[in-house]
Scaffold this motif. Structure first.
Motif, short mmCIF file in Angstrom:
data_model
loop_
_atom_site.label_atom_id
_atom_site.label_comp_id
_atom_site.label_asym_id
_atom_site.label_seq_id
_atom_site.Cartn_x
_atom_site.Cartn_y
_atom_site.Cartn_z
N VAL A 1 73.90 10.94 36.10
CA VAL A 1 74.73 11.64 36.04
C VAL A 1 75.10 12.07 36.68
CG1 VAL A 1 72.62 13.20 36.86
CG2 VAL A 1 73.93 13.82 34.93
N GLN A 2 75.02 10.96 38.33
CA GLN A 2 75.92 11.43 39.58
C GLN A 2 77.03 10.61 39.57
OE1 GLN A 2 73.08 10.11 39.01
NE2 GLN A 2 73.05 8.16 40.79
N GLY A 3 77.23 9.63 38.13
CA GLY A 3 77.93 8.97 38.20
C GLY A 3 79.09 9.16 37.22
N LEU A 4 79.33 7.75 36.51
CA LEU A 4 80.37 7.43 35.52
C LEU A 4 79.60 8.30 34.34
CD1 LEU A 4 81.74 3.72 36.34
CD2 LEU A 4 83.01 6.22 37.20
N GLY A 5 77.97 8.20 34.01
CA GLY A 5 77.33 8.69 33.32
C GLY A 5 77.41 10.15 32.76
N ALA A 6 78.54 11.55 33.97
CA ALA A 6 78.87 12.39 33.62
C ALA A 6 79.65 12.69 32.50
CB ALA A 6 79.01 12.64 35.22
N VAL A 7 80.32 11.17 32.16
CA VAL A 7 81.10 12.04 30.97
C VAL A 7 80.32 12.31 30.02
CG1 VAL A 7 82.71 10.66 32.72
CG2 VAL A 7 81.49 9.35 30.18
N PHE A 8 79.43 11.54 29.49
CA PHE A 8 78.23 12.06 28.47
C PHE A 8 77.61 13.13 27.83
CE2 PHE A 8 77.88 6.97 29.42
CZ PHE A 8 79.29 6.60 28.20
N VAL A 9 77.42 13.90 29.30
CA VAL A 9 76.60 15.10 29.70
C VAL A 9 77.27 16.03 30.05
CG1 VAL A 9 75.05 16.63 30.75
CG2 VAL A 9 75.07 14.04 31.35
N THR A 10 76.93 17.18 27.93
CA THR A 10 77.58 18.25 27.68
C THR A 10 76.88 19.41 28.26
OG1 THR A 10 76.53 18.44 25.77
CG2 THR A 10 78.54 16.97 25.65
N ARG A 11 75.55 18.90 28.48
CA ARG A 11 74.30 20.35 29.08
C ARG A 11 73.27 20.32 29.62
NH1 ARG A 11 74.20 25.10 27.42
NH2 ARG A 11 72.62 26.84 27.53
N LEU A 12 73.00 20.69 30.60
CA LEU A 12 72.26 20.26 31.31
C LEU A 12 71.53 21.81 31.35
CD1 LEU A 12 71.74 17.71 34.16
CD2 LEU A 12 70.75 19.87 34.72
N GLU A 13 69.90 22.18 31.58
CA GLU A 13 69.36 23.14 31.52
C GLU A 13 68.43 22.15 32.85
OE1 GLU A 13 68.04 24.69 27.83
OE2 GLU A 13 70.15 24.80 27.45
N GLY A 14 68.21 23.19 33.79
CA GLY A 14 67.04 22.69 34.74
C GLY A 14 67.60 22.07 35.80
N SER A 15 66.71 21.35 36.50
CA SER A 15 67.45 20.81 37.62
C SER A 15 68.46 19.66 37.60
CB SER A 15 65.89 20.51 38.26
OG SER A 15 66.24 19.67 39.43
N TYR A 16 69.86 19.98 38.02
CA TYR A 16 70.03 18.22 38.44
C TYR A 16 70.08 17.55 38.98
CZ TYR A 16 74.85 16.13 39.46
OH TYR A 16 75.45 14.78 39.45
N SER A 17 69.34 18.13 40.47
CA SER A 17 68.95 17.11 41.36
C SER A 17 67.64 15.90 41.14
CB SER A 17 68.55 17.78 42.72
OG SER A 17 67.17 18.11 42.63
N ALA A 18 66.96 16.38 39.95
CA ALA A 18 65.96 15.93 39.61
C ALA A 18 66.23 14.22 38.86
CB ALA A 18 64.73 16.85 38.11
N VAL A 19 67.68 15.10 38.17
CA VAL A 19 68.21 14.11 37.05
C VAL A 19 68.81 12.66 37.91
CG1 VAL A 19 69.87 13.70 35.04
CG2 VAL A 19 68.69 15.98 35.35
N VAL A 20 69.23 13.39 38.74
CA VAL A 20 69.59 12.33 40.09
C VAL A 20 68.84 11.37 40.75
CG1 VAL A 20 71.16 11.71 41.98
CG2 VAL A 20 71.93 14.02 40.81
N GLY A 21 67.16 12.85 40.86
CA GLY A 21 66.23 11.47 41.75
C GLY A 21 65.29 12.60 42.13
N LEU A 22 65.39 13.62 42.24
CA LEU A 22 64.39 13.98 43.13
C LEU A 22 65.10 15.42 42.81
CD1 LEU A 22 61.71 14.19 44.85
CD2 LEU A 22 63.87 14.43 47.02
N PRO A 23 63.60 17.00 42.86
CA PRO A 23 64.14 18.24 42.24
C PRO A 23 63.99 18.59 43.49
CG PRO A 23 62.15 17.36 41.50
CD PRO A 23 62.50 16.24 41.84
N LEU A 24 65.29 19.10 44.14
CA LEU A 24 65.19 19.35 45.91
C LEU A 24 64.92 21.05 45.89
CD1 LEU A 24 68.94 18.43 46.52
CD2 LEU A 24 66.67 17.43 47.49
#
Length: 201
Positions: free
Chosen positions: A154-177
């Motif tokens: 989600v923090q790279g090229l795959g971001a173009v697929f994501v239209t909505r995110l509910e919750g912790s973005y950093s958790a999707v990257v690797g760790l809920p800050l």
């Protein structure tokens, strides 16, 4: 004020270390060798909670003088865990499964230190847009998906697929800050230490 190096990260993930550094928490560490096989009928959320604690305990066994953080993340759709793609065909099948629908990214965090064993779990809902037929193959050719749980970053090229995110973005990257910082603060390691150190110079 000096930057803390007391935190030991029971993970080989550079993304987790970078995320912690982004909030001023410096960490040393390395991966630990544990069996990550799910138990029979073990729910994904229970799995990440257990593995995060097992990683933290394994790290703490080798570094009992340190505060140790362990974490585990899985991508889940229809209550099924999607691991790293085995090959191109497996990846394309995964992308087709995620296309146009929601899935969950589940993360467990465990921090062991003076306050004992502290844990938390986080679930983030991620919505993919409908992918064009040629997009999965084109994305595979970039090389990015090949070592990613669920097949995308989600923090790279795959971001173009994501239209909505509910919750912790950093958790999707690797760790809920936010959650990790709260646990670490209870163990005596606070965020913004590196920033404060820089400001004092």
């Amino acid at each position: 004020m000096t930057t803390s190096t007391r935190l030991w990260l029971a993970s080989a993930s550079p993304r987790r270390r970078e995320l912690l550094a982004s909030i001023g928490i410096m960490a040393e560490g390395q991966g630990v060798d544990i069996d990550e096989t799910p138990r029979p009928d073990e729910a994904p959320l229970a799995l990440v909670a257990r593995l995060a604690e097992e990683k933290a305990r394994a790290g703490h066994a080798g570094h009992p003088e340190r505060v140790v953080l362990g974490s585990d993340t899985v991508v889940v759709v229809d209550n099924t865990i999607l691991g790293k793609p085995a090959d191109r065909d497996d990846f394309i099948a995964t992308m087709q499964r995620l296309s146009g629908r929601r899935h969950q990214v589940m993360t467990g965090v465990c921090v062991i230190g003076p306050a004992g064993v502290l844990t938390d779990t986080v679930v983030t809902e991620v919505q993919f847009r409908t992918l064009a037929p040629d997009e999965p193959a084109a994305y595979w050719e970039t090389g990015e998906p090949q070592d990613k749980a669920g097949g995308y970053a989600v923090q790279g090229l795959g971001a173009v697929f994501v239209t909505r995110l509910e919750g912790s973005y950093s958790a999707v990257v690797g760790l809920p800050l936010a959650e990790s910082a709260a646990l670490l603060a209870r163990q005596g390691i606070n965020a913004w230490q590196a920033a404060a150190t820089d400001a004092d110079r």
